[in-house]
Design an enzyme around this catalytic site. Structure first.
Site, PDB file in Angstrom:
ATOM      1  N   ASP A 172       0.837  -0.932   0.454  1.00 48.86           N
ATOM      2  CA  ASP A 172      -0.183   0.087   0.027  1.00 48.86           C
ATOM      3  C   ASP A 172       0.601   1.890  -0.044  1.00 48.86           C
ATOM      4  O   ASP A 172       2.320   1.316   0.864  1.00 48.86           O
ATOM      5  CB  ASP A 172      -0.943   0.304   1.724  1.00 48.86           C
ATOM      6  CG  ASP A 172      -2.088   1.488   1.275  1.00 48.86           C
ATOM      7  OD1 ASP A 172      -2.551   0.867   0.642  1.00 48.86           O
ATOM      8  OD2 ASP A 172      -1.673   1.972   2.107  1.00 48.86           O
ATOM      9  N   ASN A 180      -2.365  13.764  -3.534  1.00 46.40           N
ATOM     10  CA  ASN A 180      -4.050  13.904  -4.042  1.00 46.40           C
ATOM     11  C   ASN A 180      -4.262  15.174  -3.929  1.00 46.40           C
ATOM     12  O   ASN A 180      -4.309  16.298  -4.651  1.00 46.40           O
ATOM     13  CB  ASN A 180      -5.186  13.222  -4.230  1.00 46.40           C
ATOM     14  CG  ASN A 180      -4.723  11.521  -5.321  1.00 46.40           C
ATOM     15  OD1 ASN A 180      -4.443  11.988  -6.645  1.00 46.40           O
ATOM     16  ND2 ASN A 180      -5.453   9.982  -5.068  1.00 46.40           N
ATOM     17  N   ASP A 189      -1.889   9.914 -10.226  1.00 44.45           N
ATOM     18  CA  ASP A 189      -1.946   9.194 -11.530  1.00 44.45           C
ATOM     19  C   ASP A 189      -0.316   8.511 -11.489  1.00 44.45           C
ATOM     20  O   ASP A 189      -0.079   8.095 -11.920  1.00 44.45           O
ATOM     21  CB  ASP A 189      -2.010   9.768 -12.400  1.00 44.45           C
ATOM     22  CG  ASP A 189      -3.975   9.593 -12.768  1.00 44.45           C
ATOM     23  OD1 ASP A 189      -4.396   8.630 -11.091  1.00 44.45           O
ATOM     24  OD2 ASP A 189      -5.051  10.145 -13.237  1.00 44.45           O
ATOM     25  N   GLU A 215      -4.264   2.535  -4.319  1.00 48.48           N
ATOM     26  CA  GLU A 215      -3.195   2.416  -4.510  1.00 48.48           C
ATOM     27  C   GLU A 215      -2.264   1.594  -3.904  1.00 48.48           C
ATOM     28  O   GLU A 215      -1.809   1.284  -3.334  1.00 48.48           O
ATOM     29  CB  GLU A 215      -3.078   3.635  -3.996  1.00 48.48           C
ATOM     30  CG  GLU A 215      -2.804   3.311  -2.047  1.00 48.48           C
ATOM     31  CD  GLU A 215      -4.857   3.897  -1.688  1.00 48.48           C
ATOM     32  OE1 GLU A 215      -4.886   4.983  -0.107  1.00 48.48           O
ATOM     33  OE2 GLU A 215      -5.438   4.029  -2.633  1.00 48.48           O
TER      34      GLU A 215
END
Length: 294
Positions: A172, A180, A189, A215
């Protein structure tokens, strides 16, 4: 019907060479497939520039020629090669090579029949694209959830029937939401693409690497024990921690929290993923950018 007329009526290309690999016959289909007329090739050698073949894996026909090998040992051969078309492009063809013998059985040359393989290559390309569409995550380029599920089922079957051990790593991206929030989803991204490429470059070819969702990434590693799993997991963690993007002069990097486990008796796909996921959360709880295995 004369032999020449019979050979010229074939749909497949056909040509004959002597022991010097000099072309002595070239049928009408060979002209149709390659664009070269008999007048242009008769008397030339098969490896001259107008006909220079190349095998699919890149070997030049002058280096490793089915024709030469057939004339040496008398064995029939088949191969997929790229033939040079008169218009300059490479054309995929399937070739079949046979020796030509005299009345005493001595090899005096060879004949090669070749078939335009373009449609087959196009079908294979379409199948590969379909596989990409169905099994590859379009953002990161690694496998998708479906591929991970298929790989898990396959490894579990091997474990249950042949006792072939395998491991699972659950990964993770740490603090991904802040990426973000701070830089926007496009940068987010880009970070996921970076992680996907970095992670996939570390694992072995036999391992399956996939984006589980968001993610989260998983890896399924066949034929492995806990010590080797720990080594690979640490290598992945380090590789990602040392990777970064530049955004407006600012260096952006992330880390991974990784959990892993080895298949146990009675495991299902759900139980082994749940156990690896739990170890990943232990890595999170202990400060992130860690590997925890059980």
């Amino acid at each position: 019907m004369s032999s020449d007329k019979l050979l010229n009526s074939l749909f497949d290309g056909l040509y004959c060479v002597d022991l010097d690999r000099r072309i002595s016959f070239w049928n009408s289909a060979a002209q149709r497939i390659t664009g070269y007329s008999a007048e242009e090739v008769l008397g030339s050698k098969c490896h001259d520039s107008i006909l220079r073949h190349m095998e699919i894996d890149g070997y030049d026909c002058e280096v490793r020629s089915p024709l030469s090998a057939t004339m040496e040992d008398g064995k029939v051969r088949e191969a997929n090669v790229l033939v040079h078309h008169k218009h300059g492009y490479r054309l995929p063809v399937q070739v079949r090579t046979s020796p030509v013998r005299d009345e005493q059985g001595a090899i005096v040359g060879a004949v090669q029949i070749f078939t335009d393989n373009s449609n087959a290559v196009q079908i294979l390309a379409a199948l590969e694209k379909l596989k990409q569409d169905v099994l590859v995550d379009p953002l990161t380029g690694v496998g998708n959830r479906r591929l991970a599920d298929m790989s898990l089922d396959s490894r579990l079957h091997d474990w249950q029937t042949h006792y072939r051990s395998f491991g699972v790593l659950f990964m993770d991206v740490d603090h991904f939401k802040s990426i973000n929030d701070s830089y926007g989803h496009k940068t987010g991204d880009d970070v996921l693409r970076m992680v996907g490429k970095t992670v996939s470059s570390v694992f072995r070819k036999v391992d399956t690497v996939a984006r589980w969702g968001g993610e989260e990434f998983v890896a399924i590693l066949p034929s492995i024990r806990l010590p080797a799993l720990a080594t690979i997991a640490e290598r992945v963690r380090t590789a990602v921690a040392r990777s970064f993007l530049m955004e407006g002069g600012e260096r952006i990097g992330v880390t991974l929290s990784i959990g892993g486990t080895i298949a146990e008796s009675g495991d299902t796909a759900e139980s082994i993923i749940t156990r690896a996921d739990a170890q990943m959360y232990r890595s999170k709880a202990c400060g992130r950018n860690l590997v925890t295995l059980r």
